[in-house]
Design a protein around this motif. Structure first.
Motif, PDB file in Angstrom:
ATOM      1  N   SER A 167      42.432  54.364  45.904  1.00 42.25           N
ATOM      2  CA  SER A 167      42.299  53.184  45.058  1.00 42.25           C
ATOM      3  C   SER A 167      43.640  52.472  44.987  1.00 42.25           C
ATOM      4  CB  SER A 167      41.835  53.596  43.653  1.00 42.25           C
ATOM      5  OG  SER A 167      41.713  52.475  42.812  1.00 42.25           O
ATOM      6  N   TYR A 168      43.659  51.236  45.488  1.00 43.55           N
ATOM      7  CA  TYR A 168      44.877  50.427  45.514  1.00 43.55           C
ATOM      8  C   TYR A 168      44.730  49.228  44.577  1.00 43.55           C
ATOM      9  CZ  TYR A 168      46.049  52.947  49.829  1.00 43.55           C
ATOM     10  OH  TYR A 168      46.320  53.924  50.754  1.00 43.55           O
ATOM     11  N   MET A 169      45.861  48.731  44.123  1.00 44.34           N
ATOM     12  CA  MET A 169      45.850  47.548  43.277  1.00 44.34           C
ATOM     13  C   MET A 169      45.486  46.316  44.091  1.00 44.34           C
ATOM     14  SD  MET A 169      48.951  45.725  41.192  1.00 44.34           S
ATOM     15  CE  MET A 169      49.446  44.875  42.684  1.00 44.34           C
ATOM     16  N   LEU A 170      44.700  45.411  43.493  1.00 38.98           N
ATOM     17  CA  LEU A 170      44.375  44.138  44.122  1.00 38.98           C
ATOM     18  C   LEU A 170      45.436  43.113  43.734  1.00 38.98           C
ATOM     19  CD1 LEU A 170      40.497  43.653  43.779  1.00 38.98           C
ATOM     20  CD2 LEU A 170      41.812  43.992  45.862  1.00 38.98           C
ATOM     21  N   SER A 171      46.022  42.473  44.716  1.00 33.43           N
ATOM     22  CA  SER A 171      47.003  41.422  44.445  1.00 33.43           C
ATOM     23  C   SER A 171      46.289  40.134  44.055  1.00 33.43           C
ATOM     24  CB  SER A 171      47.870  41.190  45.680  1.00 33.43           C
ATOM     25  OG  SER A 171      47.080  40.701  46.755  1.00 33.43           O
ATOM     26  N   ASP A 172      47.049  39.168  43.550  1.00 33.94           N
ATOM     27  CA  ASP A 172      46.461  37.873  43.188  1.00 33.94           C
ATOM     28  C   ASP A 172      45.822  37.205  44.396  1.00 33.94           C
ATOM     29  OD1 ASP A 172      47.429  38.420  40.712  1.00 33.94           O
ATOM     30  OD2 ASP A 172      49.122  37.032  40.828  1.00 33.94           O
ATOM     31  N   LEU A 173      46.461  37.334  45.549  1.00 29.80           N
ATOM     32  CA  LEU A 173      45.912  36.727  46.760  1.00 29.80           C
ATOM     33  C   LEU A 173      44.586  37.384  47.138  1.00 29.80           C
ATOM     34  CD1 LEU A 173      46.336  34.692  49.035  1.00 29.80           C
ATOM     35  CD2 LEU A 173      47.595  36.456  50.292  1.00 29.80           C
ATOM     36  N   ASP A 174      44.500  38.708  46.984  1.00 27.77           N
ATOM     37  CA  ASP A 174      43.243  39.401  47.288  1.00 27.77           C
ATOM     38  C   ASP A 174      42.131  38.979  46.337  1.00 27.77           C
ATOM     39  OD1 ASP A 174      44.416  40.806  49.362  1.00 27.77           O
ATOM     40  OD2 ASP A 174      45.051  42.453  48.054  1.00 27.77           O
ATOM     41  N   LEU A 175      42.481  38.775  45.053  1.00 28.15           N
ATOM     42  CA  LEU A 175      41.477  38.342  44.084  1.00 28.15           C
ATOM     43  C   LEU A 175      40.940  36.962  44.431  1.00 28.15           C
ATOM     44  CD1 LEU A 175      43.108  39.505  40.722  1.00 28.15           C
ATOM     45  CD2 LEU A 175      41.095  40.459  41.809  1.00 28.15           C
ATOM     46  N   MET A 176      41.808  36.075  44.884  1.00 24.49           N
ATOM     47  CA  MET A 176      41.386  34.723  45.220  1.00 24.49           C
ATOM     48  C   MET A 176      40.593  34.703  46.523  1.00 24.49           C
ATOM     49  SD  MET A 176      44.807  32.594  44.119  1.00 24.49           S
ATOM     50  CE  MET A 176      44.007  31.010  44.334  1.00 24.49           C
ATOM     51  N   LYS A 177      40.983  35.533  47.480  1.00 20.68           N
ATOM     52  CA  LYS A 177      40.257  35.573  48.755  1.00 20.68           C
ATOM     53  C   LYS A 177      38.849  36.117  48.597  1.00 20.68           C
ATOM     54  CE  LYS A 177      44.092  35.948  52.051  1.00 20.68           C
ATOM     55  NZ  LYS A 177      44.750  36.841  53.040  1.00 20.68           N
ATOM     56  N   SER A 178      38.669  37.046  47.676  1.00 21.75           N
ATOM     57  CA  SER A 178      37.364  37.674  47.492  1.00 21.75           C
ATOM     58  C   SER A 178      36.522  36.977  46.425  1.00 21.75           C
ATOM     59  CB  SER A 178      37.549  39.142  47.117  1.00 21.75           C
ATOM     60  OG  SER A 178      38.362  39.260  45.970  1.00 21.75           O
ATOM     61  N   ASN A 179      36.938  35.723  46.058  1.00 20.60           N
ATOM     62  CA  ASN A 179      36.194  34.932  45.073  1.00 20.60           C
ATOM     63  C   ASN A 179      36.049  35.666  43.742  1.00 20.60           C
ATOM     64  OD1 ASN A 179      35.743  32.787  46.894  1.00 20.60           O
ATOM     65  ND2 ASN A 179      33.980  33.853  47.781  1.00 20.60           N
ATOM     66  N   MET A 180      37.113  36.332  43.336  1.00 14.19           N
ATOM     67  CA  MET A 180      37.113  37.046  42.055  1.00 14.19           C
ATOM     68  C   MET A 180      38.065  36.354  41.084  1.00 14.19           C
ATOM     69  SD  MET A 180      37.247  40.888  43.682  1.00 14.19           S
ATOM     70  CE  MET A 180      37.138  41.763  42.133  1.00 14.19           C
ATOM     71  N   ILE A 181      37.976  35.011  41.021  1.00 15.48           N
ATOM     72  CA  ILE A 181      38.875  34.242  40.169  1.00 15.48           C
ATOM     73  C   ILE A 181      38.706  34.630  38.707  1.00 15.48           C
ATOM     74  CG2 ILE A 181      39.600  31.908  39.553  1.00 15.48           C
ATOM     75  CD1 ILE A 181      40.023  32.593  42.461  1.00 15.48           C
ATOM     76  N   ASN A 182      37.459  34.995  38.323  1.00 13.98           N
ATOM     77  CA  ASN A 182      37.215  35.360  36.929  1.00 13.98           C
ATOM     78  C   ASN A 182      37.940  36.636  36.524  1.00 13.98           C
ATOM     79  OD1 ASN A 182      35.505  36.745  38.719  1.00 13.98           O
ATOM     80  ND2 ASN A 182      34.125  37.315  37.067  1.00 13.98           N
ATOM     81  N   LYS A 183      38.456  37.386  37.482  1.00 15.54           N
ATOM     82  CA  LYS A 183      39.161  38.639  37.174  1.00 15.54           C
ATOM     83  C   LYS A 183      40.675  38.486  37.231  1.00 15.54           C
ATOM     84  CE  LYS A 183      35.417  41.670  38.674  1.00 15.54           C
ATOM     85  NZ  LYS A 183      35.028  42.791  39.553  1.00 15.54           N
ATOM     86  N   LEU A 184      41.147  37.250  37.339  1.00 15.90           N
ATOM     87  CA  LEU A 184      42.597  37.058  37.379  1.00 15.90           C
ATOM     88  C   LEU A 184      43.245  37.459  36.055  1.00 15.90           C
ATOM     89  CD1 LEU A 184      43.045  33.708  39.353  1.00 15.90           C
ATOM     90  CD2 LEU A 184      43.751  35.989  40.044  1.00 15.90           C
ATOM     91  N   GLY A 185      42.433  37.498  34.979  1.00 18.15           N
ATOM     92  CA  GLY A 185      42.974  37.943  33.696  1.00 18.15           C
ATOM     93  C   GLY A 185      43.359  39.404  33.706  1.00 18.15           C
ATOM     94  N   TRP A 186      42.824  40.159  34.675  1.00 20.99           N
ATOM     95  CA  TRP A 186      43.142  41.575  34.786  1.00 20.99           C
ATOM     96  C   TRP A 186      44.091  41.822  35.956  1.00 20.99           C
ATOM     97  CZ3 TRP A 186      41.769  43.294  30.412  1.00 20.99           C
ATOM     98  CH2 TRP A 186      40.573  42.908  29.809  1.00 20.99           C
ATOM     99  N   THR A 239      38.945  49.692  44.741  1.00 21.88           N
ATOM    100  CA  THR A 239      37.863  50.656  44.555  1.00 21.88           C
ATOM    101  C   THR A 239      38.011  51.290  43.181  1.00 21.88           C
ATOM    102  OG1 THR A 239      37.962  51.153  46.928  1.00 21.88           O
ATOM    103  CG2 THR A 239      36.665  52.626  45.543  1.00 21.88           C
ATOM    104  N   ARG A 240      36.985  51.157  42.371  1.00 22.52           N
ATOM    105  CA  ARG A 240      37.045  51.685  41.011  1.00 22.52           C
ATOM    106  C   ARG A 240      36.655  53.166  40.962  1.00 22.52           C
ATOM    107  NH1 ARG A 240      33.794  46.695  38.064  1.00 22.52           N
ATOM    108  NH2 ARG A 240      35.505  45.166  38.113  1.00 22.52           N
ATOM    109  N   LEU A 241      37.136  53.819  39.925  1.00 17.34           N
ATOM    110  CA  LEU A 241      36.716  55.186  39.644  1.00 17.34           C
ATOM    111  C   LEU A 241      35.406  55.116  38.864  1.00 17.34           C
ATOM    112  CD1 LEU A 241      37.126  58.259  39.452  1.00 17.34           C
ATOM    113  CD2 LEU A 241      38.589  57.861  37.460  1.00 17.34           C
ATOM    114  N   ILE A 242      34.311  55.569  39.451  1.00 18.07           N
ATOM    115  CA  ILE A 242      32.984  55.477  38.840  1.00 18.07           C
ATOM    116  C   ILE A 242      32.629  56.814  38.202  1.00 18.07           C
ATOM    117  CG2 ILE A 242      30.558  54.918  39.222  1.00 18.07           C
ATOM    118  CD1 ILE A 242      32.417  52.602  39.791  1.00 18.07           C
ATOM    119  N   LEU A 243      32.326  56.773  36.899  1.00 24.60           N
ATOM    120  CA  LEU A 243      31.949  57.981  36.161  1.00 24.60           C
ATOM    121  C   LEU A 243      30.819  57.653  35.193  1.00 24.60           C
ATOM    122  CD1 LEU A 243      35.453  59.486  35.282  1.00 24.60           C
ATOM    123  CD2 LEU A 243      33.847  60.360  36.982  1.00 24.60           C
TER     124      LEU A 243
END
Length: 219
Positions: free
Chosen positions: A119-138, A145-149
């Motif tokens: 599990s690696y951190m997503l950079s701002d560029l990765d968030l924008m490339k993957s259309n995850m603009i709504n998650k820029l607050g995080w 990859t999240r830890l699913i439990l």
């Protein structure tokens, strides 16, 4: 405002709930002691006479020596009880292993035929490339990859490190466990509600210390 509302959220795990109960329990004794001291100070300051029976009373000195001992026992007993309760493993449904590395996390599920992933951190560029603009607050907290439990399930978590000392920490769940090379630490927890829970490495582990977040999704 979002931080204020998040601060007053209900506890997300049984561990945090027990910690809050113990905090309220000890604050009750602290409030009573502070009020008693202020009342005594107020009466001494505003009194024009000196009460020698109060200052040199042997029975009173014995009483206010014994009472603090009783209060300390009333605080120490539940503290030790909860401390050993957190380390007690009843019957965990899921066992997993967390391995700290510079600077990412590796998760392994023992009950899924040794399934593991990084599990690696997503950079701002990765968030924008993957259309995850709504998650820029995080930003600096979202991972590829999240830890699913599952929630409402007792989980046993083992942790170690591949290189230097890391610390697996998720404050909302009351989890903080050092990942030490050559050593296996264990903690049990149970999530009480579904949702996203973020954490970070809590041990200064090098230049990438601030860039190895934890993103846990309870389902």
């Amino acid at each position: 405002m979002l931080m204020i509302f998040d601060f007053f959220n209900n506890s997300s795990s049984i561990t945090v709930s027990v910690m809050e109960q113990f905090h309220d329990y000890t604050m009750m004794f602290l409030s009573i002691i502070i009020m008693f001291i202020f009342v005594i100070m107020f009466r001494i300051i505003n009194s024009k006479t000196t009460n020698y029976n109060f200052k040199e009373n042997m029975n009173l000195e014995v009483i206010w020596t014994i009472i603090p001992m009783i209060i300390l026992f009333l605080i120490a007993y539940p503290s030790l009880y909860y401390l050993y309760l957190f380390d007690l493993s009843m019957n965990p449904t899921i066992s997993m292993k967390v391995i700290g590395a510079q600077w990412y996390w590796i998760y392994e599920y023992f009950d899924q035929s040794g399934w593991s992933y990084s599990s690696y951190m997503l950079s701002d560029l990765d968030l924008m490339k993957s259309n995850m603009i709504n998650k820029l607050g995080w930003r600096l907290l979202e991972t590829d990859t999240r830890l699913i439990l599952p929630y409402a399930t007792e989980i046993q978590c083992l942790t170690t490190s591949m290189d230097v000392i890391h610390s697996f920490s998720i404050p909302d769940l009351g989890i903080k466990m050092d990942s030490i090379p050559g050593r296996l630490n264990s903690i049990n927890f149970q999530i009480t509600r579904p949702g996203l829970f973020f954490g970070q490495c809590a041990e200064i582990c090098g230049t990438g210390h601030s860039f190895m977040p934890i993103c846990l999704e309870a389902i």
